[in-house]
Scaffold this motif. Structure first.
Motif, PDB file in Angstrom:
ATOM      1  N   ASN A  19       0.856  -1.188   0.000  1.00 42.48           N
ATOM      2  CA  ASN A  19       0.000   0.000   0.000  1.00 42.48           C
ATOM      3  C   ASN A  19       0.888   1.232   0.000  1.00 42.48           C
ATOM      4  OD1 ASN A  19      -2.597  -1.450   0.363  1.00 42.48           O
ATOM      5  ND2 ASN A  19      -1.714  -2.002   2.345  1.00 42.48           N
ATOM      6  N   VAL A  20       0.421   2.312  -0.638  1.00 40.06           N
ATOM      7  CA  VAL A  20       1.291   3.477  -0.841  1.00 40.06           C
ATOM      8  C   VAL A  20       0.566   4.788  -0.544  1.00 40.06           C
ATOM      9  CG1 VAL A  20       2.492   4.855  -2.601  1.00 40.06           C
ATOM     10  CG2 VAL A  20       2.805   2.367  -2.531  1.00 40.06           C
ATOM     11  N   LEU A  21       1.230   5.631   0.240  1.00 38.25           N
ATOM     12  CA  LEU A  21       0.897   7.048   0.367  1.00 38.25           C
ATOM     13  C   LEU A  21       2.051   7.784  -0.293  1.00 38.25           C
ATOM     14  CD1 LEU A  21      -0.769   9.443   1.601  1.00 38.25           C
ATOM     15  CD2 LEU A  21       0.757   9.272   3.594  1.00 38.25           C
ATOM     16  N   CYS A  22       1.787   8.445  -1.423  1.00 35.44           N
ATOM     17  CA  CYS A  22       2.843   9.089  -2.198  1.00 35.44           C
ATOM     18  C   CYS A  22       2.779  10.594  -2.048  1.00 35.44           C
ATOM     19  CB  CYS A  22       2.728   8.711  -3.681  1.00 35.44           C
ATOM     20  SG  CYS A  22       4.005   9.471  -4.702  1.00 35.44           S
ATOM     21  N   GLU A  23       3.906  11.193  -1.722  1.00 36.29           N
ATOM     22  CA  GLU A  23       3.971  12.643  -1.546  1.00 36.29           C
ATOM     23  C   GLU A  23       3.507  13.350  -2.821  1.00 36.29           C
ATOM     24  OE1 GLU A  23       3.728  15.838   0.038  1.00 36.29           O
ATOM     25  OE2 GLU A  23       4.449  14.280   1.404  1.00 36.29           O
ATOM     26  N   LYS A  59      -4.599  -2.810 -10.562  1.00 36.60           N
ATOM     27  CA  LYS A  59      -4.147  -4.129 -11.000  1.00 36.60           C
ATOM     28  C   LYS A  59      -3.667  -4.970  -9.825  1.00 36.60           C
ATOM     29  CE  LYS A  59      -0.036  -4.836 -12.693  1.00 36.60           C
ATOM     30  NZ  LYS A  59       1.199  -4.857 -13.527  1.00 36.60           N
ATOM     31  N   ASN A  60      -2.972  -4.330  -8.886  1.00 35.73           N
ATOM     32  CA  ASN A  60      -2.389  -5.060  -7.757  1.00 35.73           C
ATOM     33  C   ASN A  60      -3.279  -5.071  -6.518  1.00 35.73           C
ATOM     34  OD1 ASN A  60       0.426  -5.808  -8.746  1.00 35.73           O
ATOM     35  ND2 ASN A  60       0.394  -3.615  -9.198  1.00 35.73           N
ATOM     36  N   ASN A  61      -4.469  -4.435  -6.631  1.00 29.06           N
ATOM     37  CA  ASN A  61      -5.455  -4.465  -5.552  1.00 29.06           C
ATOM     38  C   ASN A  61      -4.874  -3.930  -4.240  1.00 29.06           C
ATOM     39  OD1 ASN A  61      -8.186  -5.058  -4.958  1.00 29.06           O
ATOM     40  ND2 ASN A  61      -7.556  -6.854  -3.784  1.00 29.06           N
ATOM     41  N   VAL A  62      -4.182  -2.769  -4.348  1.00 25.15           N
ATOM     42  CA  VAL A  62      -3.578  -2.156  -3.170  1.00 25.15           C
ATOM     43  C   VAL A  62      -4.090  -0.719  -3.012  1.00 25.15           C
ATOM     44  CG1 VAL A  62      -1.487  -3.554  -3.190  1.00 25.15           C
ATOM     45  CG2 VAL A  62      -1.545  -1.415  -4.503  1.00 25.15           C
ATOM     46  N   PHE A  63      -3.897  -0.189  -1.820  1.00 27.29           N
ATOM     47  CA  PHE A  63      -4.295   1.184  -1.510  1.00 27.29           C
ATOM     48  C   PHE A  63      -3.284   2.162  -2.081  1.00 27.29           C
ATOM     49  CE2 PHE A  63      -3.900   4.917   1.231  1.00 27.29           C
ATOM     50  CZ  PHE A  63      -5.210   5.374   1.282  1.00 27.29           C
ATOM     51  N   LEU A  64      -3.782   3.265  -2.643  1.00 29.58           N
ATOM     52  CA  LEU A  64      -2.931   4.341  -3.128  1.00 29.58           C
ATOM     53  C   LEU A  64      -3.612   5.665  -2.824  1.00 29.58           C
ATOM     54  CD1 LEU A  64      -0.518   5.497  -4.776  1.00 29.58           C
ATOM     55  CD2 LEU A  64      -1.942   5.201  -6.829  1.00 29.58           C
ATOM     56  N   MET A  65      -2.847   6.622  -2.277  1.00 28.97           N
ATOM     57  CA  MET A  65      -3.368   7.967  -2.050  1.00 28.97           C
ATOM     58  C   MET A  65      -2.242   8.979  -2.200  1.00 28.97           C
ATOM     59  SD  MET A  65      -5.578   9.536   1.163  1.00 28.97           S
ATOM     60  CE  MET A  65      -4.260  10.271   2.151  1.00 28.97           C
ATOM     61  N   GLU A  66      -2.564  10.106  -2.790  1.00 35.99           N
ATOM     62  CA  GLU A  66      -1.635  11.223  -2.865  1.00 35.99           C
ATOM     63  C   GLU A  66      -1.606  11.927  -1.509  1.00 35.99           C
ATOM     64  OE1 GLU A  66      -0.844  14.948  -5.940  1.00 35.99           O
ATOM     65  OE2 GLU A  66      -2.887  14.158  -5.704  1.00 35.99           O
ATOM     66  N   ALA A  67      -0.394  12.229  -1.039  1.00 37.36           N
ATOM     67  CA  ALA A  67      -0.247  12.833   0.288  1.00 37.36           C
ATOM     68  C   ALA A  67      -0.474  14.341   0.223  1.00 37.36           C
ATOM     69  CB  ALA A  67       1.133  12.518   0.857  1.00 37.36           C
ATOM     70  N   LEU A  68      -1.691  14.712  -0.109  1.00 34.31           N
ATOM     71  CA  LEU A  68      -2.061  16.125  -0.159  1.00 34.31           C
ATOM     72  C   LEU A  68      -2.618  16.487   1.211  1.00 34.31           C
ATOM     73  CD1 LEU A  68      -1.916  18.278  -2.411  1.00 34.31           C
ATOM     74  CD2 LEU A  68      -4.352  17.995  -2.670  1.00 34.31           C
ATOM     75  N   TRP A  69      -1.703  16.746   2.140  1.00 29.56           N
ATOM     76  CA  TRP A  69      -2.070  16.865   3.562  1.00 29.56           C
ATOM     77  C   TRP A  69      -3.067  17.971   3.832  1.00 29.56           C
ATOM     78  CZ3 TRP A  69       1.445  19.940   7.273  1.00 29.56           C
ATOM     79  CH2 TRP A  69       2.087  20.996   6.600  1.00 29.56           C
ATOM     80  N   LYS A 122     -12.214  10.997   0.572  1.00 33.94           N
ATOM     81  CA  LYS A 122     -11.956  12.428   0.761  1.00 33.94           C
ATOM     82  C   LYS A 122     -10.939  12.956  -0.249  1.00 33.94           C
ATOM     83  CE  LYS A 122     -13.116  12.751   5.674  1.00 33.94           C
ATOM     84  NZ  LYS A 122     -12.597  13.017   7.039  1.00 33.94           N
ATOM     85  N   TRP A 123     -10.008  12.116  -0.652  1.00 36.57           N
ATOM     86  CA  TRP A 123      -9.078  12.476  -1.720  1.00 36.57           C
ATOM     87  C   TRP A 123      -8.828  11.218  -2.552  1.00 36.57           C
ATOM     88  CZ3 TRP A 123      -8.333  16.810  -3.908  1.00 36.57           C
ATOM     89  CH2 TRP A 123      -7.318  16.956  -4.853  1.00 36.57           C
ATOM     90  N   SER A 124      -9.695  11.051  -3.541  1.00 40.87           N
ATOM     91  CA  SER A 124      -9.734   9.820  -4.328  1.00 40.87           C
ATOM     92  C   SER A 124      -8.685   9.830  -5.431  1.00 40.87           C
ATOM     93  CB  SER A 124     -11.125   9.664  -4.952  1.00 40.87           C
ATOM     94  OG  SER A 124     -11.316  10.682  -5.941  1.00 40.87           O
ATOM     95  N   LEU A 125      -8.539   8.700  -6.092  1.00 42.54           N
ATOM     96  CA  LEU A 125      -7.641   8.609  -7.242  1.00 42.54           C
ATOM     97  C   LEU A 125      -8.119   9.528  -8.365  1.00 42.54           C
ATOM     98  CD1 LEU A 125      -6.978   4.756  -7.221  1.00 42.54           C
ATOM     99  CD2 LEU A 125      -5.564   6.587  -6.244  1.00 42.54           C
ATOM    100  N   GLN A 126      -9.436   9.666  -8.526  1.00 40.59           N
ATOM    101  CA  GLN A 126      -9.958  10.576  -9.542  1.00 40.59           C
ATOM    102  C   GLN A 126      -9.621  12.025  -9.182  1.00 40.59           C
ATOM    103  OE1 GLN A 126     -11.408   9.708 -12.589  1.00 40.59           O
ATOM    104  NE2 GLN A 126     -10.918  11.877 -12.899  1.00 40.59           N
ATOM    105  N   ASN A 127      -9.653  12.350  -7.898  1.00 41.75           N
ATOM    106  CA  ASN A 127      -9.249  13.696  -7.476  1.00 41.75           C
ATOM    107  C   ASN A 127      -7.807  13.981  -7.881  1.00 41.75           C
ATOM    108  OD1 ASN A 127     -11.124  13.402  -4.384  1.00 41.75           O
ATOM    109  ND2 ASN A 127     -11.738  14.415  -6.266  1.00 41.75           N
ATOM    110  N   SER A 128      -6.928  12.999  -7.686  1.00 42.13           N
ATOM    111  CA  SER A 128      -5.520  13.178  -8.071  1.00 42.13           C
ATOM    112  C   SER A 128      -5.380  13.319  -9.579  1.00 42.13           C
ATOM    113  CB  SER A 128      -4.677  12.001  -7.565  1.00 42.13           C
ATOM    114  OG  SER A 128      -4.563  12.041  -6.150  1.00 42.13           O
TER     115      SER A 128
END
Length: 326
Positions: free
Chosen positions: A92-96, A115-125, A299-305
């Motif tokens: 799982n990844v939180l990416c700056e 594809k890998n069925n993992v969590f991903l979020m942009e770290a837009l604090w 609250k901050w989805s992949l589509q938001n990114s």
């Protein structure tokens, strides 16, 4: 999921120190591993924050089983490559922020997460800052009436830094736009959505990086006036104005500790401090998502990114900002 969510940090730089300090304030999480291309640097960071494991390469951390989620804190140019490498190993990844240099990179990252069925979020604090959450709520309730104007800026003087510094180095995707311009653009997007049109102009530094950008986002009823720059210190109190009143995010608004609003000529100020520096709130959101089995935040989805990087791409296209890595 383990009793405590185990974090790994990829890239023990300045921002990673801030993140690690805030992680120590969040219940239910702990730092267990640090990776750097320099093993000694990783070990020193791990010792400072009590992490059990340190690695002299990112790949060793990706291959390990000692973390539940990774925080990618390296320069912009490696976000996509490292995030995908981690997700390919099931992490799982939180990416700056910015999550990628452009829409193509962010699209690749989103595809890999799915594809890998993992969590991903942009770290837009800033998305999780208590005051920004509250002002968004005030706007959505209609307290300010119909929003007609938004102003948000972010700037400081950085032209005295070494030309190899990430802010002035085109090979590291330097300039103000991706580093700090992303914040004003984010606020306009959060409050008003995607604009119908954009006007923008940039000033460039001798190294070739964009050093100051002014933008106008145009909406059916509203306009957002936005600025980022490395050429001077800019006032950083954001304003959102409507037909009934205005709201203000205190200086420095992207990490604000309070807000105020003016209705019927009367101003009310509200102190709303962050926990620690403020990274704690995005960490808590990651914990919530992982505990609930979610692969992205609502609250901050992949589509938001994807939307946000699309706006950055459009500004860059208008102003002629490009990077060698592209």
């Amino acid at each position: 999921m383990a009793e405590k969510i185990r974090w790994g940090i990829v890239g023990p730089g300045r921002i990673a120190h801030s993140f690690a300090k805030d992680l120590s304030l969040v219940e239910g999480g702990k730092l267990t591993a640090v990776a750097s291309r320099n093993l000694q640097r990783a070990q020193e960071f791990a010792d400072e924050y009590g992490a059990e494991h340190s690695f002299g390469s990112y790949e060793e951390l990706f291959d390990s089983d000692v973390v539940d989620v990774l925080y990618i804190a390296t320069p912009h140019t490696s976000h996509c490559e490292l995030s995908i490498a981690a997700m390919e190993k099931g992490k799982n990844v939180l990416c700056e922020k910015p999550m990628g240099l452009n829409s193509h990179e962010v699209g690749q990252m989103v595809d890999s997460a799915k594809k890998n069925n993992v969590f991903l979020m942009e770290a837009l604090w800033s998305r999780f800052n208590p005051s920004i959450l509250k002002v968004k709520e005030i706007v959505e309730k209609g307290t300010l009436g119909e929003i007609a104007y938004l102003n948000a800026n972010f700037g400081f003087y950085a032209l005295d830094r070494n030309e190899e510094h990430r802010l002035l180095n085109p090979n590291l995707a330097g300039g103000s736009l991706l580093d700090i311009g992303i914040y004003p653009i984010f606020l306009a997007y959060l409050i008003l959505g995607k604009p119908d049109g954009i006007k923008a102009m940039s000033k460039f530094h001798s190294t070739g990086v964009e050093a100051q950008t002014a933008m106008i986002f145009d909406y059916p009823f509203a306009q957002a006036v936005l600025t980022s720059g490395l050429r001077s210190k800019i006032s950083m109190k954001a304003e959102i104005a409507g037909s009934k009143g205005s709201a203000y995010l205190q200086e420095r608004w992207h990490e604000t500790q309070g807000y105020s609003f003016v209705l019927n000529g009367e101003e009310q100020a509200v102190d709303l401090p962050t926990k620690g520096i403020g990274y704690s709130h995005e960490i808590e959101e990651v914990h919530r998502c992982l505990q609930e089995g979610k692969l992205q935040s609502d609250k901050w989805s992949l589509q938001n990114s994807l939307d946000l990087v699309g706006l950055l791409d459009e500004v860059r296209k208008i102003t002629g900002v490009t990077f060698p890595k592209e």
